[in-house]
Write a protein that holds these residues in place. Structure first.
Motif, PDB file in Angstrom:
ATOM      1  N   GLU A 103      32.294 141.052  34.781  1.00 25.47           N
ATOM      2  CA  GLU A 103      32.116 139.717  35.278  1.00 25.47           C
ATOM      3  C   GLU A 103      33.105 138.891  34.203  1.00 25.47           C
ATOM      4  N   MET A 104      32.485 139.076  33.068  1.00 27.43           N
ATOM      5  CA  MET A 104      32.913 138.146  32.017  1.00 27.43           C
ATOM      6  C   MET A 104      34.740 138.588  31.701  1.00 27.43           C
ATOM      7  N   TYR A 105      35.001 139.619  31.856  1.00 23.07           N
ATOM      8  CA  TYR A 105      36.557 140.117  31.584  1.00 23.07           C
ATOM      9  C   TYR A 105      37.047 140.694  32.747  1.00 23.07           C
ATOM     10  N   PRO A 106      37.239 140.122  33.922  1.00 23.14           N
ATOM     11  CA  PRO A 106      37.841 140.638  35.124  1.00 23.14           C
ATOM     12  C   PRO A 106      39.059 141.478  35.092  1.00 23.14           C
ATOM     13  N   ASP A 107      39.833 140.951  34.206  1.00 21.00           N
ATOM     14  CA  ASP A 107      41.189 141.572  33.944  1.00 21.00           C
ATOM     15  C   ASP A 107      41.184 142.825  33.167  1.00 21.00           C
ATOM     16  N   LYS A 108      40.140 143.069  32.410  1.00 15.34           N
ATOM     17  CA  LYS A 108      40.121 144.448  31.718  1.00 15.34           C
ATOM     18  C   LYS A 108      39.640 145.400  32.806  1.00 15.34           C
ATOM     19  N   GLY A 109      40.342 146.707  32.595  1.00 12.17           N
ATOM     20  CA  GLY A 109      39.766 147.803  33.244  1.00 12.17           C
ATOM     21  C   GLY A 109      38.454 148.450  33.127  1.00 12.17           C
ATOM     22  N   GLU A 110      38.004 149.072  33.974  1.00 11.43           N
ATOM     23  CA  GLU A 110      36.712 149.378  33.986  1.00 11.43           C
ATOM     24  C   GLU A 110      36.384 150.319  33.044  1.00 11.43           C
ATOM     25  N   ASN A 111      37.395 151.264  32.383  1.00  7.85           N
ATOM     26  CA  ASN A 111      37.197 152.124  31.186  1.00  7.85           C
ATOM     27  C   ASN A 111      37.150 151.480  29.790  1.00  7.85           C
ATOM     28  N   HIS A 112      37.527 149.975  29.843  1.00  6.32           N
ATOM     29  CA  HIS A 112      37.704 149.257  28.448  1.00  6.32           C
ATOM     30  C   HIS A 112      36.193 149.287  27.681  1.00  6.32           C
ATOM     31  N   PHE A 113      35.184 149.048  28.491  1.00  6.36           N
ATOM     32  CA  PHE A 113      33.693 149.032  27.974  1.00  6.36           C
ATOM     33  C   PHE A 113      32.872 149.906  28.362  1.00  6.36           C
ATOM     34  N   LYS A 114      32.347 151.123  27.867  1.00  3.23           N
ATOM     35  CA  LYS A 114      31.727 152.060  28.350  1.00  3.23           C
ATOM     36  C   LYS A 114      30.274 151.893  28.184  1.00  3.23           C
ATOM     37  N   ALA A 115      29.852 151.108  27.447  1.00  7.02           N
ATOM     38  CA  ALA A 115      28.118 150.766  27.170  1.00  7.02           C
ATOM     39  C   ALA A 115      27.646 152.122  26.855  1.00  7.02           C
ATOM     40  N   SER A 116      28.236 152.732  25.604  1.00  6.05           N
ATOM     41  CA  SER A 116      27.732 153.842  25.262  1.00  6.05           C
ATOM     42  C   SER A 116      26.234 154.032  24.559  1.00  6.05           C
ATOM     43  N   THR A 117      25.786 155.202  24.294  1.00  4.84           N
ATOM     44  CA  THR A 117      24.731 155.183  23.615  1.00  4.84           C
ATOM     45  C   THR A 117      24.859 154.506  22.246  1.00  4.84           C
ATOM     46  N   GLY A 118      26.027 154.675  21.607  1.00  8.42           N
ATOM     47  CA  GLY A 118      26.363 154.179  20.206  1.00  8.42           C
ATOM     48  C   GLY A 118      26.346 152.634  20.417  1.00  8.42           C
ATOM     49  N   TRP A 119      26.709 152.112  21.521  1.00 11.11           N
ATOM     50  CA  TRP A 119      26.673 150.478  21.437  1.00 11.11           C
ATOM     51  C   TRP A 119      25.282 150.074  21.800  1.00 11.11           C
ATOM     52  N   LEU A 120      24.490 150.751  22.677  1.00 16.86           N
ATOM     53  CA  LEU A 120      23.045 150.623  22.603  1.00 16.86           C
ATOM     54  C   LEU A 120      22.361 150.345  21.381  1.00 16.86           C
ATOM     55  N   CYS A 121      22.498 151.616  20.804  1.00 20.83           N
ATOM     56  CA  CYS A 121      21.634 151.622  19.273  1.00 20.83           C
ATOM     57  C   CYS A 121      21.949 150.338  18.407  1.00 20.83           C
ATOM     58  N   ARG A 122      23.391 149.983  18.710  1.00 22.89           N
ATOM     59  CA  ARG A 122      23.808 148.887  17.562  1.00 22.89           C
ATOM     60  C   ARG A 122      23.355 147.570  18.228  1.00 22.89           C
ATOM     61  N   PHE A 123      23.180 147.396  19.595  1.00 19.86           N
ATOM     62  CA  PHE A 123      22.783 146.228  19.992  1.00 19.86           C
ATOM     63  C   PHE A 123      21.352 146.216  19.802  1.00 19.86           C
ATOM     64  N   LYS A 124      20.448 147.196  20.080  1.00 19.24           N
ATOM     65  CA  LYS A 124      19.074 147.001  19.591  1.00 19.24           C
ATOM     66  C   LYS A 124      18.932 146.792  17.981  1.00 19.24           C
ATOM     67  N   ASN A 125      19.797 147.187  17.312  1.00 21.14           N
ATOM     68  CA  ASN A 125      19.462 146.886  15.783  1.00 21.14           C
ATOM     69  C   ASN A 125      19.705 145.418  15.494  1.00 21.14           C
ATOM     70  N   ARG A 126      20.999 144.942  16.068  1.00 25.98           N
ATOM     71  CA  ARG A 126      21.493 143.622  15.832  1.00 25.98           C
ATOM     72  C   ARG A 126      20.212 142.553  16.138  1.00 25.98           C
ATOM     73  N   HIS A 127      19.515 142.978  17.215  1.00 24.03           N
ATOM     74  CA  HIS A 127      18.524 141.900  17.638  1.00 24.03           C
ATOM     75  C   HIS A 127      17.144 142.364  17.471  1.00 24.03           C
ATOM     76  N   GLY A 128      16.825 143.554  16.700  1.00 20.23           N
ATOM     77  CA  GLY A 128      15.317 143.787  16.314  1.00 20.23           C
ATOM     78  C   GLY A 128      14.748 144.127  17.649  1.00 20.23           C
TER      79      GLY A 128
END
Length: 537
Positions: A114-139
């Protein structure tokens, strides 16, 4: 012979770097700091050079409880998207929604598209690594589905009462040392719908718009003996009506936020700059130990309680469970409703008293300024009796003193019902049903928004700077001359002396204000005389 052994590498957390900066500011030498932390002087110099960046990062991370553990000042690759996801997460948790890691990653994919409708579906995969970094950034310590007391409100309230009782007994607190705060929204220019249409207007204009909404936060202690000035949040930092006004002298703590909502930054600033100093002064005046607790709801607009704590731990905060605030939170038990009803009564009285000055009711709404609202809100808050404030705690305080009566609802509703609107209702020709609809228009407004995904995206994209169009207009506002002020105070004093309602306190206050204006006038005249003397020579 000097030792060639290499110094062991030391990794410093953000929290430690803040400690070093604090010691540098207090005058501690680089050599002493280097020895204490086992680091080189060049490392300390680098920290000092980056102090603005470190402090800004720490300020943003503080509310997430990650300052102590983070070591590197590094933001997400897409900071706007990261903020949007964290805003969604905090909002869902504030509602008591159980959240799992899978839910977060799936939501991330949807929000990213929704934020980036022009980018393809595979541009951001919300991987396990992203989830871990997201959790660490925000405690975020863990994410798992769990049962919540969303329907067992009274059971959860009972559990909290036991926690509250233990806390009060452990810290040996009295009613004077226990405080509660709560926010509410107010449509400060809203009039009954029928009053907005008259013979000169074909259609009533709707003043129940977002720009006419402010957030108020009321705070008082359990004895009802001490109430703090209201926190008043408007969307403008300094509207034109405040030009040449000393903001610190206002009867409220005035803040601005682009949507007039409470947020973590405002709350933290108020807690440390206003709540803590005022409470300390109050406790000292009562010869009580400097210990206090602020009870509040667990809203996304409130910082983590570990970050709302004085250095010595003497003044702290305590969260209410998410699903019991309407049952046991003191300010939520008709106090805020009572205050807003008094404001609206004062609003109607102001309309009737000045009816000859306005061409229409909408003209009245347009000429009513936010400064008028500030003073009317402060007056309405002062009208709430100390006994009402004390009674609002009875349901919760009975777990400590079971002799307290629990007849709050009847008492508070009776006090609200005693507010007499009959004269205004008759003069404005509005029915009881229309009056009730008007009084309840903002009854369920709280101090923080529940945003849709689109609103979250718009919020993180826009700058945090408040609008400044009216600020520029305020630069040309008229400044009242000292002579005119002195003449007005003299007239007011003469008028008050002739009134049966005059009191020695009010008369002396006007005397002091007249003297202040006179002194400033004389001071200006002296300066003008000196300038004229030098010009003539």
């Amino acid at each position: 012979m000097a030792s060639s052994r290499k110094r062991k590498r030391v990794t410093l957390s953000i929290d430690t770097k803040l400690e070093i900066l604090k010691k540098l500011d207090s005058g501690v030498s680089l050599s002493n700091i280097a020895v204490e932390y086992g680091i080189g002087k060049s490392t300390i110099t680098d920290i000092r050079k980056s102090q603005e960046k470190i402090k800004q990062f720490a300020k943003e991370a503080k509310d997430n409880g990650t300052v102590k553990s983070r070591c590197i000042v590094r933001k997400a690759a897409d900071d706007a998207f990261d903020k949007a996801m964290h805003l969604w997460f905090a909002q869902e948790r504030s509602k008591g929604t159980p959240i799992s890691g899978v839910m977060v990653t799936e939501k991330a994919k949807l929000l990213y598209r929704e934020m980036y409708p022009d980018k393809g579906e595979n541009h951001f995969k919300a991987s396990t690594g992203w989830l871990c970094r997201f959790k660490n950034r925000h405690g975020i310590r863990q994410l798992r589905m769990q049962e919540e007391f969303l329907t067992s409100d009274w059971n959860a309230a009972g559990v909290f009462k036991n926690i509250f009782k233990s806390f009060i007994e452990q810290h040996e607190l009295t009613r004077d040392q226990v405080f509660n705060c709560d926010e509410t929204g107010l449509y400060w220019r809203l009039l009954p719908n029928k009053t907005l249409a008259d013979n000169s207007e074909k259609q009533a204009k709707n003043f129940k718009s977002s720009k006419d909404r402010v957030t108020l936060m009321a705070t008082a202690n359990a004895s009802g003996d001490f109430r703090l000035p209201l926190v008043f949040i408007h969307k403008k930092a300094k509207p034109c009506c405040f030009a040449n006004v000393t903001m610190s002298a206002l009867p409220v703590h005035y803040y601005s936020q682009r949507c007039a909502w409470m947020d973590k930054g405002i709350f933290s600033d108020w807690f440390f700059k206003h709540f803590v100093p005022l409470v300390k002064d109050y406790l000292t005046s009562k010869s009580l130990p400097t210990r206090a607790v602020l009870l509040m709801d667990n809203a996304p607009s409130h910082p983590a309680i570990e970050n709302l704590l004085t250095e010595d731990g003497s003044i702290r905060c305590l969260f209410l469970p998410r699903n019991v605030t309407s049952l046991i939170q003191p300010m939520d038990r008709s106090i805020l409703e009572n205050m807003k009803c008094r404001y609206k009564r004062n609003l109607l009285q102001r309309l009737l008293l000045g009816s000859m000055q306005f061409e229409s009711y909408t003209d009245f709404c347009k000429q009513l300024t936010i400064k008028d609202a500030v003073y009317m809100c402060a007056e309405s808050w002062s009208e709430i009796s100390s006994e009402s404030l004390r009674r609002s705690w009875n349901t919760l305080w009975r777990c400590i003193d079971n002799t307290e009566p629990d007849n709050l609802e009847n008492n508070e509703q009776m006090e609200i019902n005693q507010l007499d609107f009959s004269e205004e209702q008759q003069l404005l020709d509005i029915t009881t049903e229309e009056q009730e609809e008007w009084l309840n228009a903002d009854k369920h407004e709280n101090g923080h928004p529940i945003l849709s995904d689109h609103e979250i995206i718009e919020l993180v994209r826009e700058t945090a700077q408040p609008d400044s169009d009216s600020d520029k207009e305020g630069e040309n506002a008229k400044k009242i001359p000292h002579m005119q002020a002195e003449e007005c105070f003299t007239a007011c004093l003469q008028w008050l002396e002739q009134q049966p309602e005059a009191t020695p306190i009010n008369l002396m206050m006007l005397h002091k204000l007249r003297t202040l204006a006179a002194k400033k006038l004389v001071s200006n005249l002296k300066q003008s005389t000196i300038k004229d003397f030098f010009k003539s020579t």
